[in-house]
Write an enzyme that holds these catalytic residues in place. Structure first.
Site, PDB file in Angstrom:
ATOM      1  N   LYS A 176     -16.113 -14.288   9.704  1.00  0.00           N
ATOM      2  CA  LYS A 176     -15.739 -13.250   8.729  1.00  0.00           C
ATOM      3  C   LYS A 176     -15.607 -13.905   7.356  1.00  0.00           C
ATOM      4  O   LYS A 176     -14.533 -14.392   6.988  1.00  0.00           O
ATOM      5  CB  LYS A 176     -14.423 -12.589   9.163  1.00  0.00           C
ATOM      6  CG  LYS A 176     -13.901 -11.539   8.194  1.00  0.00           C
ATOM      7  CD  LYS A 176     -12.912 -10.609   8.856  1.00  0.00           C
ATOM      8  CE  LYS A 176     -12.287  -9.659   7.847  1.00  0.00           C
ATOM      9  NZ  LYS A 176     -11.556  -8.561   8.446  1.00  0.00           N
ATOM     10  N   SER A 227     -13.697  -7.064   2.729  1.00  0.00           N
ATOM     11  CA  SER A 227     -13.978  -6.440   1.428  1.00  0.00           C
ATOM     12  C   SER A 227     -13.247  -7.157   0.299  1.00  0.00           C
ATOM     13  O   SER A 227     -13.716  -7.130  -0.849  1.00  0.00           O
ATOM     14  CB  SER A 227     -13.707  -4.938   1.447  1.00  0.00           C
ATOM     15  OG  SER A 227     -12.402  -4.608   1.844  1.00  0.00           O
ATOM     16  N   GLY A 228     -12.119  -7.771   0.605  1.00  0.00           N
ATOM     17  CA  GLY A 228     -11.493  -8.722  -0.309  1.00  0.00           C
ATOM     18  C   GLY A 228     -11.150  -8.223  -1.707  1.00  0.00           C
ATOM     19  O   GLY A 228     -11.284  -8.964  -2.672  1.00  0.00           O
ATOM     20  N   GLU A 244     -12.002 -16.483   9.986  1.00  0.00           N
ATOM     21  CA  GLU A 244     -12.033 -15.896   8.638  1.00  0.00           C
ATOM     22  C   GLU A 244     -11.589 -16.898   7.567  1.00  0.00           C
ATOM     23  O   GLU A 244     -10.390 -17.011   7.272  1.00  0.00           O
ATOM     24  CB  GLU A 244     -11.143 -14.644   8.577  1.00  0.00           C
ATOM     25  CG  GLU A 244     -11.178 -13.974   7.201  1.00  0.00           C
ATOM     26  CD  GLU A 244     -10.302 -12.726   7.087  1.00  0.00           C
ATOM     27  OE1 GLU A 244      -9.383 -12.555   7.906  1.00  0.00           O
ATOM     28  OE2 GLU A 244     -10.526 -11.936   6.156  1.00  0.00           O
ATOM     29  N   ARG A 292       0.840  -1.212   0.000  1.00  0.00           N
ATOM     30  CA  ARG A 292       0.000   0.000   0.000  1.00  0.00           C
ATOM     31  C   ARG A 292       0.875   1.261   0.000  1.00  0.00           C
ATOM     32  O   ARG A 292       0.591   2.227  -0.687  1.00  0.00           O
ATOM     33  CB  ARG A 292      -0.903   0.041   1.237  1.00  0.00           C
ATOM     34  CG  ARG A 292      -1.612  -1.270   1.556  1.00  0.00           C
ATOM     35  CD  ARG A 292      -3.019  -1.346   1.009  1.00  0.00           C
ATOM     36  NE  ARG A 292      -3.715  -2.484   1.572  1.00  0.00           N
ATOM     37  CZ  ARG A 292      -3.718  -3.723   1.055  1.00  0.00           C
ATOM     38  NH1 ARG A 292      -3.058  -3.984  -0.063  1.00  0.00           N
ATOM     39  NH2 ARG A 292      -4.385  -4.700   1.641  1.00  0.00           N
TER      40      ARG A 292
HETATM   41  P1  13P Z   1     -10.047  -6.482   3.288  1.00  0.00           P
HETATM   42  O1  13P Z   1     -11.338  -5.809   3.700  1.00  0.00           O
HETATM   43  O2  13P Z   1      -9.059  -5.531   2.658  1.00  0.00           O
HETATM   44  O3  13P Z   1     -10.271  -7.736   2.541  1.00  0.00           O
HETATM   45  O4  13P Z   1      -9.316  -6.867   4.641  1.00  0.00           O
HETATM   46  C1  13P Z   1     -10.023  -7.537   5.596  1.00  0.00           C
HETATM   47  C2  13P Z   1      -9.145  -8.492   6.286  1.00  0.00           C
HETATM   48  O5  13P Z   1      -9.068  -8.455   7.500  1.00  0.00           O
HETATM   49  C3  13P Z   1      -8.420  -9.506   5.505  1.00  0.00           C
HETATM   50  O6  13P Z   1      -7.850 -10.440   6.355  1.00  0.00           O
END
Ligand code: 13P
Length: 343
Positions: free
Chosen positions: A225, A267-268, A183, A33
């Protein structure tokens, strides 16, 4: 196991109108980033960036908790010259924002595959969890990823191994009073269709919940998640929010027990507008169903941070503007978590 405490924290994390900021980018992810904006990836720049997010006025209206990277858990907020420094977790608690921590240690190749991955860090986890809890963390996150490739991947073996690790992690976390955010992320990379993502996500979630049940995880003290059901990034057939919402909710209803405290989406890699619109549609559809489903909200990294980081660009003079951008994104997602965005 203190089930009351777990349940109470989990409920606060998914309180109405609130969601979670994922600020737990690893050193290599934050570097990606920063590089795009010409910011040097130093410990101090990472600290300044995260301080900018955490000190944004009034975000506690929309942000219930923050997932920190391990380094950030031990960093301090620097005030004006001569002012006392305060550790980030204590600062967040003071603002009624719950500090959490990513406890996995990234990914490694699964059984020699160059595509499939399993999550690292289980061997040292129990020891580390005790330190994290002492340092103020109240909840944790462990991420497993699944790649869709041809008909062959993800393999059953990779799904099972990651599901076992997720369940073991959730048990260790609950044993020390930390809420686990489980997650399992089916990645958006690839040219697969939305129906393929639906089929794979359902396969993954079924196995994950079998393993969680096997370990007798206390579901009212656990948060899921998941990814949304989306076509691959390179699929020519992209879907609208309505289709995403229908398919996502269908899979979740089939796989996720009612007792789970809440669903917080990642958000992926969707555009920030898409992630917010899709969340809004999912929540609207859940409300319309009239069923008593779990609370549904966001746990976004990129969606919440993409625009503030671009405004900031590593420059002090941009901090105020970047903070208002972050506040705006948090507010939009809060509205989406209530099905009230752009209505
Ligand atoms: P993103 O919303 O950028 O996908 O990140 C969430 C996250 O915690 C990924 O492990």
């Amino acid at each position: 196991m203190d089930t009351n405490k777990l349940e109470q924290i989990a409920k606060l994390l998914v309180a109405p109108g609130k969601g979670i900021l994922a600020a737990d980018e690893s050193l290599s992810t934050i570097e990606k980033r920063f590089i795009l904006l010409g910011i040097e990836n130093t410990e101090e720049n990472r600290r300044v960036y995260r301080q900018m997010l955490f000190t944004t006025p009034a975000i506690e209206e929309y942000i219930s908790g923050v997932i920190l990277f391990e380094e950030t858990l031990y960093q301090t907020l620097h005030g004006a010259e001569g002012e006392k420094t305060i550790l980030f977790p204590d600062f967040l608690i003071g603002r009624k924002i719950i500090p959490g921590i990513k406890v996995d240690q990234g990914l490694q190749d699964f059984e020699g595959s160059e595509v499939e991955k399993i999550t690292k860090g289980i061997e040292t986890l129990q020891e580390r969890l005790i330190d994290y809890a002492k340092s103020g963390a109240k909840f944790t996150k462990w991420r497993a990823v699944f790649t869709i490739k041809d008909e062959a991947m993800p393999t059953d073996a990779c799904i099972l191994e990651n599901a076992k690790l997720l369940a073991k992690y959730a048990l260790f976390a609950q044993e020390v009073g930390l809420v686990p955010i489980v997650e399992p992320e089916v990645l958006v990379e690839g040219s697969h269709t939305i129906d393929k993502c639906k089929e794979v996500t359902e396969r993954v979630l079924k196995v994950v919940f079998e393993e969680l049940k096997e370990k007798e995880i206390y579901f009212p003290g656990m948060i899921l998640k998941p990814n949304m059901i989306l076509p691959g990034k390179d699929c020519i057939d992209q879907s609208n929010s309505k289709e995403v919402a229908e398919k996502t909710l269908e899979v979740l209803e089939r796989c996720v027990p009612d007792e789970v405290a809440g669903i917080v989406f990642l958000s992926g890699g969707q555009s920030d507008e898409d992630a917010t619109l899709n969340l809004n549609e999912i929540v609207k559809l859940a409300q319309k169903s009239g069923k008593n489903l779990w609370p549904i909200t966001f746990s976004y990294g990129r969606d919440l941070q993409d625009s503030p980081i671009k405004v900031w660009q590593g420059k002090e003079e941009n901090i105020l503007l970047a903070r208002s951008e972050f506040y705006k994104k948090a507010k939009e997602n809060s509205l989406a978590s209530q099905g009230k965005y752009l209505n």
